[in-house]
Write an enzyme that holds these catalytic residues in place. Structure first.
Site, short mmCIF file in Angstrom:
data_model
loop_
_atom_site.label_atom_id
_atom_site.label_comp_id
_atom_site.label_asym_id
_atom_site.label_seq_id
_atom_site.Cartn_x
_atom_site.Cartn_y
_atom_site.Cartn_z
N SER A 5 0.84 -1.19 0.00
CA SER A 5 0.00 0.00 0.00
C SER A 5 0.89 1.26 0.00
O SER A 5 1.72 1.41 -0.88
CB SER A 5 -0.96 -0.04 1.19
OG SER A 5 -1.97 0.93 1.07
N GLU B 97 -9.24 -4.46 -5.31
CA GLU B 97 -8.43 -3.52 -4.54
C GLU B 97 -9.23 -2.33 -4.01
O GLU B 97 -9.00 -1.84 -2.90
CB GLU B 97 -7.29 -3.00 -5.43
CG GLU B 97 -6.18 -2.29 -4.71
CD GLU B 97 -5.12 -3.25 -4.21
OE1 GLU B 97 -5.07 -3.46 -2.98
OE2 GLU B 97 -4.32 -3.76 -5.01
#
Length: 624
Positions: free
Chosen positions: A246, A380
């Site tokens: 991330s 996602e």
């Protein structure tokens, strides 16, 4: 008499626990997995003993602990306490006196952030402190000082608002033990870095002092500590792979473009999981500056009406840590609920970051020669879109918190590129409840804006502009999750293979908590995927298995490399109904052609959607 009986009873008790542990050894993993699921502690199954390591060069002793075949050294500081006048400033590398003995048996404090529960499968945040610039090291038990093992350094995610190397989500034991069992041992290092206002405050005075992007500077200092010290732990400082997830992945890309690539990065390979410069949104905007000013006003630190002054910065440095934490976290969570991500984040400072990352990439201003794996997961964007999304306006609002500069024409084009009929087949009324196709539409747009398209842009521009050979850049899409039962319990089954889903596979976590799926099939996929990544850490080439893992732009010609966007993409698909497959896509090829896995990925329309999202106009509006 009674006083003499107590030691005897304790000794018999310890012996009993020891014999019980030996008897239950064949059933250890099964028992521990079920104990984790039901939150039961079984200390007699945890084989813990002290480990002493001596750094003879610096005459420093580290006292760690061995648990079930893995040596752990925790709360090792790489920088001085960043409080007081060190607040917001670049980290000061720590220098221990010769003869120092460091207790590395217990995890340390997390960097300042909101406390309490986060997700069912993550740690509860209970211990925060500014004095948090530490790292944890895990290695196979018995590693020789001269082993020269490859090193994996983990940069955690959390939106620059939360997280720690000590979070149970990043437990390294499974990866370390399996790698050793496979005859390919590695050393794992997890690092803490400053978050929120402590890591990313910005003002005119801070820019002039070069006291900006402190969290990024922390990461670099930690990686430099690894370079300079890991050999004492049996690691090879010339075989370090930086792995981020991330914003941790986004930050790795920023480390590569830092200082316009004028200085070598302290790692030799990179793996960017669910992140690229696209997560570093609005780099050159005033958003973070305005947020810093707003918090300074709440603290009462605006001096002489000038929020950008040295005096205001000094006041913030003198403010109680608890006050500054509470006010900044409250402001961030109010603006970006529930966790306050992307309220403070890396920004343009004309020093560490000199321009928008995508522009630096196109100018070739980055560190070169770094093999890269980059990735995204299939759903996602699922948790970034509100489940109540049901209109076109809702879809646009789903990313409006982060991306505020999109023009009307850009928004219209996005809706056109993601027609609602593409997502009608995703609705599962029996399991998802009253969810509109608009929700899945929004999730897919967010996925491409923040993850898929920036990942593709980074990979292509890095190869195109001489960052690495075509053979050294790979991409994967992850299509499995162990969180499905957790999401169902949370009332969010529509999240499916959401953000974070591939972490327990990459780290081969065998005992994932919070009610997650620890079934044999999932554990086998975790073992296989982790082995593939370990192979990359050790050799620079991941193990693609029988299906192979082609380079991201395999077969690209010199002429094609002159284009702004690729016309062919290859990736590895992990998990899901199509298994572990190598997928090759070409622009303008009939969607009906190819394998089942290729058809599934073609559904994402990466070429037409990412070509627009990565265009100069949209990148500028997004601030990337």
């Amino acid at each position: 008499m009674a006083s003499r009986a107590i030691p005897l009873l304790l000794g018999l008790g310890a012996l009993g626990f020891g014999l019980l542990a030996v008897f239950l050894e064949p059933f250890r993993e099964l028992l521990l997995t079920n104990a984790d699921h039901f939150d039961i502690k079984l200390p007699f199954l945890e084989q813990v003993s002290p480990v002493i390591l001596v750094d003879h060069t610096r005459e420093i002793t580290y006292i760690g602990r061995q648990s079930n075949g893995v040596d752990h050294f925790q709360n090792i500081f790489y920088a001085e306490d960043p409080s007081g006048n060190n607040r917001f400033a670049p980290p000061v590398p720590i220098k221990h006196e010769k003869g120092s003995s460091i207790d590395a048996t217990q995890s340390g404090a997390w960097c300042p952030q909101g406390t309490g529960d986060v997700l069912p499968f993550t740690s509860k945040v209970v211990n925060i402190s500014e004095n948090c610039l530490s790292l944890r090291i895990a290695r196979p038990h018995g590693t020789a000082p001269d082993a020269k093992l490859p090193v994996l350094v983990w940069l955690h995610g959390g939106g620059h608002a939360l997280g720690s190397a000590s979070d149970v989500l990043y437990e390294p034991d499974g990866l370390v033990k399996q790698a050793a069992a496979d005859g390919q041992p590695v050393i794992y290092v997890g690092i803490n870095y400053r978050l929120g206002i402590f890591g990313f405050a910005i003002s005119k005075a801070l820019i002039e002092a070069k006291h900006t992007n402190a969290g990024l500077r922390d990461q670099r200092a930690a990686l430099e500590w690894v370079r300079d010290n890991i050999e004492s732990f049996g690691g090879d400082p010339q075989r370090v792979t930086a792995v981020g997830q991330s914003v941790g992945a986004s930050d790795i890309s920023l480390q590569l473009v830092a200082f316009e690539g004028k200085y070598d990065v302290p790692f030799q390979q990179a793996m960017m999981i669910s992140g690229a410069p696209g997560l570093n949104i609005n780099t050159k905007s005033d958003l973070v500056l305005n947020n810093t000013e707003a918090v300074a006003r709440e603290v009462g630190c605006i001096k002489n009406g000038d929020s950008q002054s040295v005096e205001t910065v000094q006041c913030l440095r003198e403010a109680p840590f608890e006050l500054l934490t509470n006010l900044s976290v409250t402001a961030a969570r109010a603006a970006h609920p529930p966790f306050g991500e992307a309220f403070f984040y890396p920004t343009y400072d004309n020093d560490f970051v000199t321009d928008r990352p995508s522009q630096l990439l196109r100018a070739g201003k980055f560190t070169k020669g770094i093999p890269v794996i980059a990735s995204w997961v299939s759903n996602e964007g699922a948790w970034f879109a509100p489940p109540t999304t049901s209109t076109d306006e809702d879809v646009l609002n789903s990313f409006g918190l982060w991306l505020t500069g999109h023009s009307k024409s850009t928004k219209s084009k996005l809706l056109e590129l993601y027609p609602i009929e593409d997502f009608e087949g995703m609705v599962r009324p029996d399991s998802d409840g009253p969810i509109s196709p608009q929700y899945y539409r929004a999730a897919q747009i967010v996925k491409d804006l923040l993850f898929s398209c920036p990942v593709l842009d980074f990979a292509w521009q890095y190869v195109k502009n001489g960052g690495a050979e075509v053979s050294q850049v790979r991409i994967y899409e992850h299509n499995a999750t162990r969180y499905a039962p957790v999401f169902e319990t949370m009332g969010l089954p529509m999240w499916r293979v959401a953000h974070l889903s591939d972490i327990p596979y990459v780290l081969n976590i065998q005992r994932l908590g919070g009610g997650a799926d620890n079934s044999p099939a999932q554990l086998e996929l975790a073992k296989m995927m982790s082995r593939s990544i370990v192979k990359f850490v050790a050799s620079g080439i991941p193990d693609g298995g029988p299906e192979g893992w082609p380079a991201a732009f395999d077969g690209v010609t010199k002429g094609e490399l002159k284009r702004e966007f690729p016309s062919r993409i290859a990736l590895k698909l992990f998990g899901g109904p199509y298994g572990n497959a190598a997928v090759s896509l070409k622009k303008d090829v009939n969607e009906a052609e190819g394998t089942a896995a290729e058809k599934a990925v073609k559904w994402e329309k990466l070429f037409e959607r990412c070509e627009f999202i990565n265009s100069e106009k949209v990148r500028e509006e997004s601030g990337v």
